[in-house]
Design a protein around this motif. Structure first.
Motif, PDB file in Angstrom:
ATOM      1  N   ASP A  42      45.203  39.401  45.750  1.00 32.84           N
ATOM      2  CA  ASP A  42      45.420  38.161  46.554  1.00 32.84           C
ATOM      3  C   ASP A  42      43.878  37.640  47.112  1.00 32.84           C
ATOM      4  OD1 ASP A  42      48.298  38.008  46.257  1.00 32.84           O
ATOM      5  OD2 ASP A  42      48.380  39.354  47.708  1.00 32.84           O
ATOM      6  N   THR A  43      42.906  38.555  47.234  1.00 33.22           N
ATOM      7  CA  THR A  43      41.603  38.118  47.560  1.00 33.22           C
ATOM      8  C   THR A  43      40.629  38.429  46.369  1.00 33.22           C
ATOM      9  OG1 THR A  43      42.112  38.819  49.912  1.00 33.22           O
ATOM     10  CG2 THR A  43      39.829  38.302  49.589  1.00 33.22           C
ATOM     11  N   PRO A  44      40.611  37.727  45.576  1.00 35.20           N
ATOM     12  CA  PRO A  44      39.659  38.034  44.216  1.00 35.20           C
ATOM     13  C   PRO A  44      38.051  38.107  44.546  1.00 35.20           C
ATOM     14  CG  PRO A  44      40.371  36.009  44.042  1.00 35.20           C
ATOM     15  CD  PRO A  44      41.219  36.521  45.463  1.00 35.20           C
ATOM     16  N   VAL A  45      37.260  38.784  43.673  1.00 40.75           N
ATOM     17  CA  VAL A  45      35.991  38.638  44.029  1.00 40.75           C
ATOM     18  C   VAL A  45      35.394  37.231  43.359  1.00 40.75           C
ATOM     19  CG1 VAL A  45      33.707  39.603  43.314  1.00 40.75           C
ATOM     20  CG2 VAL A  45      35.736  41.250  43.671  1.00 40.75           C
ATOM     21  N   HIS A  46      34.581  36.620  44.222  1.00 37.43           N
ATOM     22  CA  HIS A  46      34.087  35.189  43.552  1.00 37.43           C
ATOM     23  C   HIS A  46      33.090  35.762  42.611  1.00 37.43           C
ATOM     24  CE1 HIS A  46      36.463  32.568  45.975  1.00 37.43           C
ATOM     25  NE2 HIS A  46      36.020  33.242  47.331  1.00 37.43           N
ATOM     26  N   MET A  54      43.295  31.192  39.062  1.00 36.70           N
ATOM     27  CA  MET A  54      42.327  31.380  38.487  1.00 36.70           C
ATOM     28  C   MET A  54      42.645  31.669  37.062  1.00 36.70           C
ATOM     29  SD  MET A  54      40.713  34.794  40.677  1.00 36.70           S
ATOM     30  CE  MET A  54      39.169  34.761  39.574  1.00 36.70           C
ATOM     31  N   THR A  55      41.653  31.039  36.097  1.00 32.58           N
ATOM     32  CA  THR A  55      41.756  31.288  34.573  1.00 32.58           C
ATOM     33  C   THR A  55      42.015  32.927  34.224  1.00 32.58           C
ATOM     34  OG1 THR A  55      39.567  31.437  34.224  1.00 32.58           O
ATOM     35  CG2 THR A  55      40.262  29.118  34.308  1.00 32.58           C
ATOM     36  N   ASP A  56      42.191  33.062  32.878  1.00 32.88           N
ATOM     37  CA  ASP A  56      42.474  34.446  32.487  1.00 32.88           C
ATOM     38  C   ASP A  56      41.120  35.158  32.625  1.00 32.88           C
ATOM     39  OD1 ASP A  56      45.093  34.208  32.432  1.00 32.88           O
ATOM     40  OD2 ASP A  56      45.116  33.731  30.248  1.00 32.88           O
ATOM     41  N   ASP A  57      40.086  34.486  31.871  1.00 28.89           N
ATOM     42  CA  ASP A  57      38.803  34.919  31.984  1.00 28.89           C
ATOM     43  C   ASP A  57      38.274  35.200  33.432  1.00 28.89           C
ATOM     44  OD1 ASP A  57      38.858  35.082  29.263  1.00 28.89           O
ATOM     45  OD2 ASP A  57      37.648  33.202  29.234  1.00 28.89           O
ATOM     46  N   ALA A  58      38.372  34.341  34.193  1.00 30.46           N
ATOM     47  CA  ALA A  58      37.788  34.598  35.668  1.00 30.46           C
ATOM     48  C   ALA A  58      38.618  35.584  36.245  1.00 30.46           C
ATOM     49  CB  ALA A  58      37.920  33.395  36.447  1.00 30.46           C
ATOM     50  N   SER A  99      36.905  39.200  37.670  1.00 31.38           N
ATOM     51  CA  SER A  99      37.173  39.395  39.116  1.00 31.38           C
ATOM     52  C   SER A  99      37.704  40.790  39.305  1.00 31.38           C
ATOM     53  CB  SER A  99      37.938  38.603  39.857  1.00 31.38           C
ATOM     54  OG  SER A  99      38.227  38.762  41.169  1.00 31.38           O
ATOM     55  N   GLU A 100      38.744  41.202  38.239  1.00 29.05           N
ATOM     56  CA  GLU A 100      39.242  42.638  38.416  1.00 29.05           C
ATOM     57  C   GLU A 100      38.172  43.718  37.933  1.00 29.05           C
ATOM     58  OE1 GLU A 100      42.009  45.520  39.120  1.00 29.05           O
ATOM     59  OE2 GLU A 100      41.738  43.485  39.875  1.00 29.05           O
ATOM     60  N   LEU A 101      37.404  43.350  36.990  1.00 22.16           N
ATOM     61  CA  LEU A 101      36.426  44.365  36.678  1.00 22.16           C
ATOM     62  C   LEU A 101      35.184  44.630  37.723  1.00 22.16           C
ATOM     63  CD1 LEU A 101      35.681  43.181  32.836  1.00 22.16           C
ATOM     64  CD2 LEU A 101      36.585  45.393  33.580  1.00 22.16           C
ATOM     65  N   ALA A 102      34.849  43.469  38.437  1.00 22.29           N
ATOM     66  CA  ALA A 102      34.210  43.751  39.487  1.00 22.29           C
ATOM     67  C   ALA A 102      34.683  44.151  40.355  1.00 22.29           C
ATOM     68  CB  ALA A 102      33.755  42.188  39.809  1.00 22.29           C
ATOM     69  N   ARG A 103      36.044  44.357  40.911  1.00 24.12           N
ATOM     70  CA  ARG A 103      36.493  44.817  41.887  1.00 24.12           C
ATOM     71  C   ARG A 103      36.746  46.452  41.804  1.00 24.12           C
ATOM     72  NH1 ARG A 103      41.688  46.544  43.736  1.00 24.12           N
ATOM     73  NH2 ARG A 103      42.492  46.166  41.888  1.00 24.12           N
ATOM     74  N   ARG A 104      36.845  46.939  40.288  1.00 18.74           N
ATOM     75  CA  ARG A 104      37.097  48.335  39.825  1.00 18.74           C
ATOM     76  C   ARG A 104      35.842  48.765  39.670  1.00 18.74           C
ATOM     77  NH1 ARG A 104      41.879  49.854  37.784  1.00 18.74           N
ATOM     78  NH2 ARG A 104      43.877  48.410  37.791  1.00 18.74           N
ATOM     79  N   HIS A 105      34.784  48.022  39.169  1.00 18.14           N
ATOM     80  CA  HIS A 105      33.521  48.861  38.758  1.00 18.14           C
ATOM     81  C   HIS A 105      32.040  48.575  39.636  1.00 18.14           C
ATOM     82  CE1 HIS A 105      35.776  50.800  35.591  1.00 18.14           C
ATOM     83  NE2 HIS A 105      36.142  49.367  35.470  1.00 18.14           N
ATOM     84  N   LEU A 106      32.206  47.157  40.093  1.00 18.72           N
ATOM     85  CA  LEU A 106      30.832  46.682  40.673  1.00 18.72           C
ATOM     86  C   LEU A 106      30.606  47.123  42.000  1.00 18.72           C
ATOM     87  CD1 LEU A 106      28.300  45.075  40.035  1.00 18.72           C
ATOM     88  CD2 LEU A 106      29.619  42.976  40.641  1.00 18.72           C
TER      89      LEU A 106
END
Length: 458
Positions: free
Chosen positions: A29-33, A1-5, A9-16
């Motif tokens: 290892d399993t990012p949010v698309h 993944m790119t840095d922005d992507a 994904s990490e922000l989504a995992r933590r907050h969404l």
């Protein structure tokens, strides 16, 4: 993944808190698309991966992604009147849209109550039925009949109408009064090969349920023209004609839940037109704006409004964002596109070819059935198409979530893998999709389902 992507994904995992999502399944290892943009029948995720939206992203984006006409309609309306509720007052976009829907709807379905989504539309329809009967002196009519496995929404009333135990159980006790009968899945029904006997068995059960509950207590029957959950379950010939006759016989309202089936999904403006029946109420949403702005509606026959047209009586119900001016303006522009681009005719012209492409996949041992109508089709997954064998719960989990969903995504196709019933893959492309897009859907499915057959069959 790119840095922005990766950061998104990490922000989504933590907050969404994503809907109907297993939040614990995401990790490094399993990012949010993250879906970042869309155009036509395609979307791109934040990494730049291109996907064909074979589901109109939840049966909604009828006119395709990125339509500037709808963006312009929203911009113009925001600059004119950004918001005003339909409580006591009206505004031009809601008036114009209500009149247009009344013109498009069949028969005397001419009164429109706006909501902001499909669950609210179903909830509102049940409330309307209950208050209507109370106002006319039949207040004991409060129950509704719906079908098993059918999905009608997530608010507590709509969830009570829903016939999916896994969705109901965590929130019980639900709104009382909803009961369920058999759906129209013929694949394993003992009478499935006899059209008339199958139809009579299903509709006899509806009559038996009305009589068991007591006709004087039943307010409405809620049915989708083609049932979504369970995998695009179509009605047998004569089904809706007999249901209409039964509702008339016992004084019960017939509600056609068309949150998915309206606005071209079946090749007609309303799904009830496809199967030639006149409901008392139509609930709709999704394709009304092609998802560009939230909006739902309850369209009802004139007699249901009659008790509220005199004296001090009123329907004691309202929703802050129901009939939002921007959403109504977008809906009007969306319906203009239906006319200008002949989208109903387009679906009808391509339906047979779409179905033929999917039927060609029956040579794969994992494809047990193909069913649906219009641009709303499903393939049922089985461990052996030559037998009546079924996947176990653990096998369904491995097949759908462990393989099909990620593999389709990797292959560039968004489809729905669902196991509210036997496992199915559902396809509902935007109505603007043509031969090129349908070819890609079929080719991608053949690749993925061939791999699935090798892994899960035999």
């Amino acid at each position: 993944m790119t840095d922005d992507a990766a950061a998104l994904s990490e922000l989504a995992r933590r907050h969404l808190w994503m809907h109907f999502s297993r939040l614990g399944s995401y990790d490094a290892d399993t990012p949010v698309h993250v879906i970042a943009r869309g155009e036509g029948c395609h979307v791109w995720d934040a990494t730049g991966h291109r996907l064909l939206d074979g589901l109109s992203r939840l049966f909604t984006v009828q006119v395709g992604h990125g339509r500037s006409e709808l963006a312009e309609a929203a911009r113009t309306q925001v600059e004119t009147l950004d918001y005003f509720p339909l409580w006591t007052y009206a505004h031009p976009p809601a008036i114009e849209l209500a009149a247009r829907l009344a013109h498009l709807a069949p028969g005397d379905l001419s009164r429109v109550f706006f909501t902001s989504g499909g669950s609210e539309a179903v909830e509102s329809a049940w409330k309307l039925a209950r208050q209507y009967f109370r106002v006319i002196g039949q207040g004991q009519r409060h129950k509704v009949i719906a079908r098993r496995t059918a999905y009608h929404g997530t608010t507590l009333g709509a969830l009570a109408v829903t016939g999916v135990p896994a969705l109901r159980t965590p929130f019980e006790p639900l709104t009382p009064g909803a009961v369920h009968v058999a759906n129209t899945n013929r694949r394993r029904h003992p009478l499935g090969d006899d059209e008339k006997a199958f139809m009579l068995a299903l509709t006899d059960e509806i009559e038996d349920r009305i009589l068991f509950e007591g006709p004087e207590t039943v307010a409405a029957v809620f049915l989708e023209p083609v049932q979504n959950a369970g995998g695009c379950l179509v009605p047998p010939e004569g089904y809706f004609a007999r249901v209409r006759e039964l509702c008339d016989r016992y004084g019960v309202l017939l509600v056609s839940d068309e949150v998915i089936c309206a606005f071209g999904r079946l090749g007609t403006m309303f799904g009830c037109e496809r199967y030639d029946y006149l409901p008392d109420i139509i609930t709709c949403a999704k394709g009304l704006t092609s998802g560009y702005s939230p909006l739902g509606a309850v369209i009802c026959r004139e007699f249901l409004a009659a008790p509220f047209l005199e004296g001090r009586s009123s329907f004691a119900h309202g929703i802050t964002f129901g009939g939002h001016p921007v959403s109504c303006a977008v809906a009007l522009a969306n319906l203009d596109l239906f006319d200008r681009e002949a989208l109903l005719e387009r679906v009808c012209a391509h339906e047979a070819g779409f179905r033929a492409r999917l039927e060609d996949l029956r040579d794969l041992p994992i494809v047990g059935d193909v069913r649906g109508a219009g641009y709303f089709q499903a393939l049922e997954m089985v461990p052996d198409a030559a037998s009546d064998a079924r996947f176990t719960a653990e096998q369904r989990e491995d097949l759908l979530r462990g393989f099909l969903l990620p593999r389709c995504y990797e292959a560039g196709l968004i489809a729905r893998a669902d196991d509210r019933g036997d496992p199915v893959v559902q396809l509902a492309p935007p109505l603007v999709a043509g031969d090129d897009e349908l070819d890609v859907i079929a080719a991608t499915l053949r690749t993925v389902l061939t791999e699935a057959s090798e892994r899960f069959c035999g």
